[in-house]
Scaffold this motif. Structure first.
Motif, PDB file in Angstrom:
ATOM      1  N   ARG A 195       0.902  -1.151   0.000  1.00  0.00           N
ATOM      2  CA  ARG A 195       0.000   0.000   0.000  1.00  0.00           C
ATOM      3  C   ARG A 195       0.941   1.202   0.000  1.00  0.00           C
ATOM      4  O   ARG A 195       1.929   1.220   0.733  1.00  0.00           O
ATOM      5  CB  ARG A 195      -0.894  -0.023   1.234  1.00  0.00           C
ATOM      6  CG  ARG A 195      -1.673  -1.354   1.363  1.00  0.00           C
ATOM      7  CD  ARG A 195      -2.735  -1.295   2.431  1.00  0.00           C
ATOM      8  NE  ARG A 195      -3.173  -2.617   2.863  1.00  0.00           N
ATOM      9  CZ  ARG A 195      -4.082  -3.372   2.251  1.00  0.00           C
ATOM     10  NH1 ARG A 195      -4.649  -2.933   1.147  1.00  0.00           N
ATOM     11  NH2 ARG A 195      -4.419  -4.558   2.716  1.00  0.00           N
TER      12      ARG A 195
ATOM     13  N   THR B 107      -9.062  -9.424  -5.265  1.00  0.00           N
ATOM     14  CA  THR B 107      -9.216  -9.247  -3.818  1.00  0.00           C
ATOM     15  C   THR B 107     -10.090 -10.360  -3.264  1.00  0.00           C
ATOM     16  O   THR B 107     -11.086 -10.738  -3.905  1.00  0.00           O
ATOM     17  CB  THR B 107      -9.849  -7.881  -3.449  1.00  0.00           C
ATOM     18  OG1 THR B 107     -10.300  -7.925  -2.082  1.00  0.00           O
ATOM     19  CG2 THR B 107     -11.034  -7.503  -4.311  1.00  0.00           C
ATOM     20  N   ILE B 108      -9.729 -10.848  -2.078  1.00  0.00           N
ATOM     21  CA  ILE B 108     -10.543 -11.915  -1.477  1.00  0.00           C
ATOM     22  C   ILE B 108     -11.892 -11.386  -1.005  1.00  0.00           C
ATOM     23  O   ILE B 108     -12.799 -12.159  -0.731  1.00  0.00           O
ATOM     24  CB  ILE B 108      -9.818 -12.605  -0.292  1.00  0.00           C
ATOM     25  CG1 ILE B 108      -9.607 -11.627   0.879  1.00  0.00           C
ATOM     26  CG2 ILE B 108      -8.520 -13.244  -0.734  1.00  0.00           C
ATOM     27  CD1 ILE B 108      -9.253 -12.327   2.195  1.00  0.00           C
ATOM     28  N   ASP B 109     -12.032 -10.050  -0.885  1.00  0.00           N
ATOM     29  CA  ASP B 109     -13.240  -9.478  -0.276  1.00  0.00           C
ATOM     30  C   ASP B 109     -14.477  -9.540  -1.177  1.00  0.00           C
ATOM     31  O   ASP B 109     -15.600  -9.397  -0.697  1.00  0.00           O
ATOM     32  CB  ASP B 109     -12.995  -8.008   0.117  1.00  0.00           C
ATOM     33  CG  ASP B 109     -11.827  -7.849   1.079  1.00  0.00           C
ATOM     34  OD1 ASP B 109     -11.507  -8.825   1.782  1.00  0.00           O
ATOM     35  OD2 ASP B 109     -11.225  -6.761   1.112  1.00  0.00           O
TER      36      ASP B 109
ATOM     37  N   MET C  72     -12.263 -12.421   7.332  1.00  0.00           N
ATOM     38  CA  MET C  72     -11.944 -11.144   6.678  1.00  0.00           C
ATOM     39  C   MET C  72     -13.083 -10.694   5.754  1.00  0.00           C
ATOM     40  O   MET C  72     -14.131 -11.326   5.690  1.00  0.00           O
ATOM     41  CB  MET C  72     -10.654 -11.278   5.874  1.00  0.00           C
ATOM     42  CG  MET C  72      -9.402 -11.202   6.715  1.00  0.00           C
ATOM     43  SD  MET C  72      -7.948 -11.171   5.631  1.00  0.00           S
ATOM     44  CE  MET C  72      -6.675 -10.769   6.807  1.00  0.00           C
ATOM     45  N   GLY C  73     -12.819  -9.623   5.013  1.00  0.00           N
ATOM     46  CA  GLY C  73     -13.811  -9.104   4.074  1.00  0.00           C
ATOM     47  C   GLY C  73     -13.885  -7.589   4.085  1.00  0.00           C
ATOM     48  O   GLY C  73     -14.701  -6.995   3.393  1.00  0.00           O
ATOM     49  N   ARG C  74     -13.064  -6.972   4.936  1.00  0.00           N
ATOM     50  CA  ARG C  74     -13.091  -5.512   5.118  1.00  0.00           C
ATOM     51  C   ARG C  74     -14.510  -5.068   5.467  1.00  0.00           C
ATOM     52  O   ARG C  74     -15.044  -5.536   6.459  1.00  0.00           O
ATOM     53  CB  ARG C  74     -12.570  -4.807   3.864  1.00  0.00           C
ATOM     54  CG  ARG C  74     -11.961  -3.455   4.153  1.00  0.00           C
ATOM     55  CD  ARG C  74     -11.382  -2.826   2.908  1.00  0.00           C
ATOM     56  NE  ARG C  74     -10.120  -3.410   2.526  1.00  0.00           N
ATOM     57  CZ  ARG C  74      -8.949  -3.088   3.073  1.00  0.00           C
ATOM     58  NH1 ARG C  74      -8.878  -2.181   4.007  1.00  0.00           N
ATOM     59  NH2 ARG C  74      -7.835  -3.667   2.679  1.00  0.00           N
TER      60      ARG C  74
ATOM     61  N   GLU D 112     -15.432  -9.413   9.773  1.00  0.00           N
ATOM     62  CA  GLU D 112     -14.615  -8.409  10.468  1.00  0.00           C
ATOM     63  C   GLU D 112     -15.236  -7.011  10.380  1.00  0.00           C
ATOM     64  O   GLU D 112     -15.032  -6.177  11.249  1.00  0.00           O
ATOM     65  CB  GLU D 112     -13.179  -8.372   9.918  1.00  0.00           C
ATOM     66  CG  GLU D 112     -13.064  -7.904   8.482  1.00  0.00           C
ATOM     67  CD  GLU D 112     -11.617  -7.670   8.040  1.00  0.00           C
ATOM     68  OE1 GLU D 112     -10.720  -7.594   8.887  1.00  0.00           O
ATOM     69  OE2 GLU D 112     -11.403  -7.577   6.815  1.00  0.00           O
TER      70      GLU D 112
ATOM     71  N   HIS E 202      -4.764 -13.956   8.211  1.00  0.00           N
ATOM     72  CA  HIS E 202      -4.161 -13.997   6.883  1.00  0.00           C
ATOM     73  C   HIS E 202      -4.064 -15.392   6.270  1.00  0.00           C
ATOM     74  O   HIS E 202      -3.732 -15.506   5.082  1.00  0.00           O
ATOM     75  CB  HIS E 202      -2.792 -13.303   6.905  1.00  0.00           C
ATOM     76  CG  HIS E 202      -2.921 -11.815   7.049  1.00  0.00           C
ATOM     77  ND1 HIS E 202      -3.135 -11.217   8.270  1.00  0.00           N
ATOM     78  CD2 HIS E 202      -2.916 -10.822   6.133  1.00  0.00           C
ATOM     79  CE1 HIS E 202      -3.240  -9.904   8.088  1.00  0.00           C
ATOM     80  NE2 HIS E 202      -3.108  -9.646   6.806  1.00  0.00           N
TER      81      HIS E 202
ATOM     82  N   ARG F 251      -5.818 -15.580   3.084  1.00  0.00           N
ATOM     83  CA  ARG F 251      -5.330 -14.928   1.860  1.00  0.00           C
ATOM     84  C   ARG F 251      -4.317 -15.766   1.089  1.00  0.00           C
ATOM     85  O   ARG F 251      -3.989 -15.436  -0.051  1.00  0.00           O
ATOM     86  CB  ARG F 251      -4.696 -13.579   2.220  1.00  0.00           C
ATOM     87  CG  ARG F 251      -5.708 -12.500   2.312  1.00  0.00           C
ATOM     88  CD  ARG F 251      -5.317 -11.151   1.805  1.00  0.00           C
ATOM     89  NE  ARG F 251      -4.005 -10.662   1.982  1.00  0.00           N
ATOM     90  CZ  ARG F 251      -3.693  -9.541   2.643  1.00  0.00           C
ATOM     91  NH1 ARG F 251      -4.640  -8.863   3.247  1.00  0.00           N
ATOM     92  NH2 ARG F 251      -2.474  -9.112   2.692  1.00  0.00           N
TER      93      ARG F 251
HETATM   94  O1  F6P Z   1      -8.614  -6.481   1.269  1.00  0.00           O
HETATM   95  C1  F6P Z   1      -8.115  -7.724   1.639  1.00  0.00           C
HETATM   96  C2  F6P Z   1      -7.934  -7.803   3.135  1.00  0.00           C
HETATM   97  O2  F6P Z   1      -7.429  -9.093   3.443  1.00  0.00           O
HETATM   98  C3  F6P Z   1      -9.181  -7.511   3.956  1.00  0.00           C
HETATM   99  O3  F6P Z   1     -10.060  -8.595   4.023  1.00  0.00           O
HETATM  100  C4  F6P Z   1      -8.565  -7.139   5.280  1.00  0.00           C
HETATM  101  O4  F6P Z   1      -9.416  -6.274   5.997  1.00  0.00           O
HETATM  102  C5  F6P Z   1      -7.293  -6.426   4.879  1.00  0.00           C
HETATM  103  O5  F6P Z   1      -6.993  -6.834   3.548  1.00  0.00           O
HETATM  104  C6  F6P Z   1      -6.109  -6.710   5.761  1.00  0.00           C
HETATM  105  O6  F6P Z   1      -5.058  -5.929   5.313  1.00  0.00           O
HETATM  106  P1  F6P Z   1      -3.550  -6.134   5.776  1.00  0.00           P
HETATM  107  O7  F6P Z   1      -3.030  -7.374   5.133  1.00  0.00           O
HETATM  108  O8  F6P Z   1      -2.872  -4.908   5.299  1.00  0.00           O
HETATM  109  O9  F6P Z   1      -3.578  -6.282   7.268  1.00  0.00           O
END
Ligand code: F6P
Length: 330
Positions: free
Chosen positions: A72, A126-128, A170-172, A224, A260, A263
């Motif tokens: 990021r 994206t997994i979301d 997860m899922g933001r 989440e 994670h 992911r």
């Molecule tokens: O956008 C993918 C994701 O795994 C979300 O589900 C989660 O909220 C976020 O990224 C976590 O981000 P990081 O890996 O930066 O902690």
């Protein structure tokens, strides 16, 4: 167009490698020079990239993560950052960039295109599954299957001990993984951000009703994205939720945050195929002289949208799925 680049940005997702492979091979097969930029927009700012050929993407189609690494990059949100990235592109003769990631990645692609005149194409990864214009984002299917695999294991031990397992996925801000994961593992309760919830009605009463019919173990699936609302209710995370459930029902409760693990791992066939199809389309759009587009899946067709239109769209989760889950998992 003679030279393009590909990058992955934001959270990695299984299937990104299949997408990269398709982009590189489509580009080379159509006579383009293609650079793989490392660590997303940071790599574009710093000029870290390597030229890719057909063999650079051998043996990656199955692998999770992204061979180009991801990051990021707050600097890219500044005019100076964008200028540096544009300079890199000009220096290397890069006329088009394929940007794989989520909404944040597409906003970056839009800026690069609008302020730098570089042709950009976004490809969802994206997994979301939270890209509004896209039914399925690459990575979602694999993550969903990983959740099912892990929770099946947790369910075995939960059943052996007559317990309640409270699982955070997860899922933001989106509840796709929690809702569909909850259906697939038969969760007694599912909390998603898209739907108001009440702890007594949606968890405690359901457990008590199920107990009356003879059920002795329970799984509660929590997205989440519900964390803030739970906090407002005085419940700070799934560990606190497990304690609350235990105190209200007498059922011993345990919690798990899948984190994670969701992911990573080998990507599913579906993510490999979707990633390959979307990656191929992205390069053909560039070859046709298109820019500022997002590639998407709609009803199993590969389509593309104007990037602004795509970013303005809203995605709504199918709440009938929630109704089904509640009817059949008591
Ligand atoms: O956008 C993918 C994701 O795994 C979300 O589900 C989660 O909220 C976020 O990224 C976590 O981000 P990081 O890996 O930066 O902690």
């Amino acid at each position: 167009m003679k030279t393009i680049a590909v990058l992955t940005s934001g959270g990695d997702a299984p299937g990104m490698n299949a997408t990269i492979r398709a982009i590189v091979r489509t580009a080379v097969e159509n006579g383009l020079k293609v650079y793989g930029v490392t660590r997303g927009y940071k790599g574009l700012i710093e000029g870290t990239m390597k030229e890719m050929d057909l063999r650079s993407v051998s043996n990656i189609i199955n692998r999770g993560g992204t061979m180009l690494y991801s990051a990021r990059c707050p600097e890219f949100n500044t005019p100076e950052g964008i200028q540096k990235a544009v300079k890199t592109c000009k220096d290397k003769g890069i006329e088009g960039v394929v940007c794989i990631g989520g909404d944040g990645t597409f906003r970056g692609a839009k800026d690069l295109s609008n302020y730098g005149g570089i042709a950009c194409i976004g490809v969802p990864g994206t997994i979301d599954n939270d890209i509004a214009c896209c039914d399925y984002t690459t990575g979602y299917d694999t993550a969903l299957n990983t959740i099912v695999d892990i929770v099946d294991r947790i369910r075995d031990t939960t059943e052996s001990h007559d317990r309640c397992a409270v699982i955070e996925v997860m899922g933001r801000n989106a509840g796709y993984l929690a809702l569909n994961g909850g259906i697939a593992i038969g969760a007694t309760s599912i909390l998603i951000p898209e739907k108001e919830f009440d702890l007594d009605r949606d968890i405690i009463d359901r457990i008590k009703r199920a107990q009356k019919s003879g059920k002795e173990y329970f799984v509660v699936m929590v997205a989440e994205g519900c964390t803030d609302r739970l906090k407002e209710m005085g419940i700070d995370g799934v560990e606190a939720l497990a304690r609350y459930i235990q105190s209200r029902t007498g059922v011993e409760a345990r919690h798990a945050v899948l984190g994670h693990a969701q992911r990573g791992g080998y990507s599913s066939a579906k993510d490999r195929i979707i990633g390959s199809r979307m990656g191929n389309r992205a390069v053909h759009l560039l070859l046709e002289g298109k820019t500022n587009r997002v590639v998407a899946m709609q009803k199993d067709e590969v389509v593309d949208y104007d990037i602004n239109e795509a970013l303005d769209m809203k995605k709504s989760i199918d709440l009938d799925l929630y109704r089904i889950a509640m009817e059949i998992s008591i």
